[in-house]
Design a protein around this motif. Sequence first.
Motif, PDB file in Angstrom:
ATOM      1  N   ARG A 140      -9.633   8.908  -7.215  1.00  0.00           N
ATOM      2  CA  ARG A 140      -8.394   8.341  -6.676  1.00  0.00           C
ATOM      3  C   ARG A 140      -7.294   9.334  -6.676  1.00  0.00           C
ATOM      4  NH1 ARG A 140      -7.569   2.442  -9.176  1.00  0.00           N
ATOM      5  NH2 ARG A 140      -9.636   1.713  -8.806  1.00  0.00           N
ATOM      6  N   LEU A 152       1.810   1.842  -3.520  1.00  0.00           N
ATOM      7  CA  LEU A 152       0.670   2.395  -4.254  1.00  0.00           C
ATOM      8  C   LEU A 152       0.505   3.888  -3.969  1.00  0.00           C
ATOM      9  CD1 LEU A 152      -1.803   2.076  -6.068  1.00  0.00           C
ATOM     10  CD2 LEU A 152      -3.100   1.371  -4.043  1.00  0.00           C
ATOM     11  N   ILE A 153       0.672   4.275  -2.706  1.00  0.00           N
ATOM     12  CA  ILE A 153       0.580   5.689  -2.342  1.00  0.00           C
ATOM     13  C   ILE A 153       1.686   6.488  -3.026  1.00  0.00           C
ATOM     14  CG2 ILE A 153       0.850   7.331  -0.425  1.00  0.00           C
ATOM     15  CD1 ILE A 153      -0.616   5.191   1.321  1.00  0.00           C
ATOM     16  N   LEU A 154       2.908   5.949  -3.023  1.00  0.00           N
ATOM     17  CA  LEU A 154       4.020   6.635  -3.673  1.00  0.00           C
ATOM     18  C   LEU A 154       3.781   6.766  -5.177  1.00  0.00           C
ATOM     19  CD1 LEU A 154       6.785   7.925  -3.339  1.00  0.00           C
ATOM     20  CD2 LEU A 154       7.796   5.650  -3.554  1.00  0.00           C
ATOM     21  N   HIS A 155       3.293   5.708  -5.798  1.00  0.00           N
ATOM     22  CA  HIS A 155       2.984   5.735  -7.231  1.00  0.00           C
ATOM     23  C   HIS A 155       1.879   6.761  -7.518  1.00  0.00           C
ATOM     24  CE1 HIS A 155       2.675   4.134 -11.300  1.00  0.00           C
ATOM     25  NE2 HIS A 155       1.383   3.878 -11.144  1.00  0.00           N
ATOM     26  N   SER A 156       0.889   6.828  -6.649  1.00  0.00           N
ATOM     27  CA  SER A 156      -0.212   7.783  -6.829  1.00  0.00           C
ATOM     28  C   SER A 156       0.247   9.225  -6.632  1.00  0.00           C
ATOM     29  CB  SER A 156      -1.349   7.476  -5.849  1.00  0.00           C
ATOM     30  OG  SER A 156      -1.918   6.222  -6.149  1.00  0.00           O
ATOM     31  N   LEU A 157       1.128   9.455  -5.668  1.00  0.00           N
ATOM     32  CA  LEU A 157       1.612  10.818  -5.425  1.00  0.00           C
ATOM     33  C   LEU A 157       2.605  11.266  -6.489  1.00  0.00           C
ATOM     34  CD1 LEU A 157       2.115  10.803  -1.548  1.00  0.00           C
ATOM     35  CD2 LEU A 157       0.332  11.964  -2.856  1.00  0.00           C
ATOM     36  N   TRP A 158       3.432  10.353  -6.960  1.00  0.00           N
ATOM     37  CA  TRP A 158       4.461  10.719  -7.937  1.00  0.00           C
ATOM     38  C   TRP A 158       3.847  11.156  -9.263  1.00  0.00           C
ATOM     39  CZ3 TRP A 158       9.190  12.165  -7.122  1.00  0.00           C
ATOM     40  CH2 TRP A 158      10.070  12.274  -8.185  1.00  0.00           C
ATOM     41  N   GLN A 204       8.250   6.953 -12.351  1.00  0.00           N
ATOM     42  CA  GLN A 204       6.840   6.556 -12.207  1.00  0.00           C
ATOM     43  C   GLN A 204       6.605   5.166 -12.791  1.00  0.00           C
ATOM     44  OE1 GLN A 204       4.538   7.486 -10.441  1.00  0.00           O
ATOM     45  NE2 GLN A 204       2.541   7.435 -11.405  1.00  0.00           N
ATOM     46  N   SER A 246       0.828  -1.205   0.000  1.00  0.00           N
ATOM     47  CA  SER A 246       0.000   0.000   0.000  1.00  0.00           C
ATOM     48  C   SER A 246       0.865   1.259   0.000  1.00  0.00           C
ATOM     49  CB  SER A 246      -0.955  -0.006   1.190  1.00  0.00           C
ATOM     50  OG  SER A 246      -0.232   0.085   2.405  1.00  0.00           O
ATOM     51  N   GLY A 247       2.039   1.190   0.646  1.00  0.00           N
ATOM     52  CA  GLY A 247       2.958   2.333   0.612  1.00  0.00           C
ATOM     53  C   GLY A 247       3.462   2.595  -0.794  1.00  0.00           C
TER      54      GLY A 247
END
Length: 133
Positions: free
Chosen positions: A133, A5-11, A53, A2-3
Motif C-alpha cells: 500500500r 485516503l490518498i492524502l493520508h497515504s502520501l502524507w 497526519q 478516497s481522496g
Amino acid sequence: MSGLLILHSLWRWAVLLAVLGALYGLIQEARGVEPAARWKPFIRFYPVILDIQVALGILLWLAQRLGGGPLIPIQVIHPVWGLLAAGAAHAAAAFRERENPIRARGMLIAYTLSLALILIALASVGAFPFGRR
C-alpha cells in the motif's frame, strides 16, 4: 473519501522524512555537535507534521464511520498506534527547555519511540515498507 485516503497515504512520507531529519539533527546534538541549520526545522516541526497526519486519519475514520458498515479491528488498532506516536512526539516538548545533552537525549528518545510506534501503525495496515500500500 478516497481522496482523503490518498492524502493520508502520501502524507506519511512527509512524516517519515521529518522524523528521520529530526533524529539526525538530535543525534548530532547529543554528540555535542551543533546540527546544521537545515535540520533544526525538522526537530521543531516534526510533531506538527505528525499532527496533520493524525488529523487526516481522524477525518478519514469519521468519514468511514458516517458511511456505515461494521467497525473492523484494524480501524481501531491503527488509529490507536497513530495517537500514541503523536503523544510520544509531543512528550519531547518536556525536554525542549533543558540544557544539552539532556535536551537532545530526551527528545531523541521521545522521537525514536514515536518512529517505532509509526512503524507499528504502518505494519498494522500492511502499508509500505511492510506491504504494497
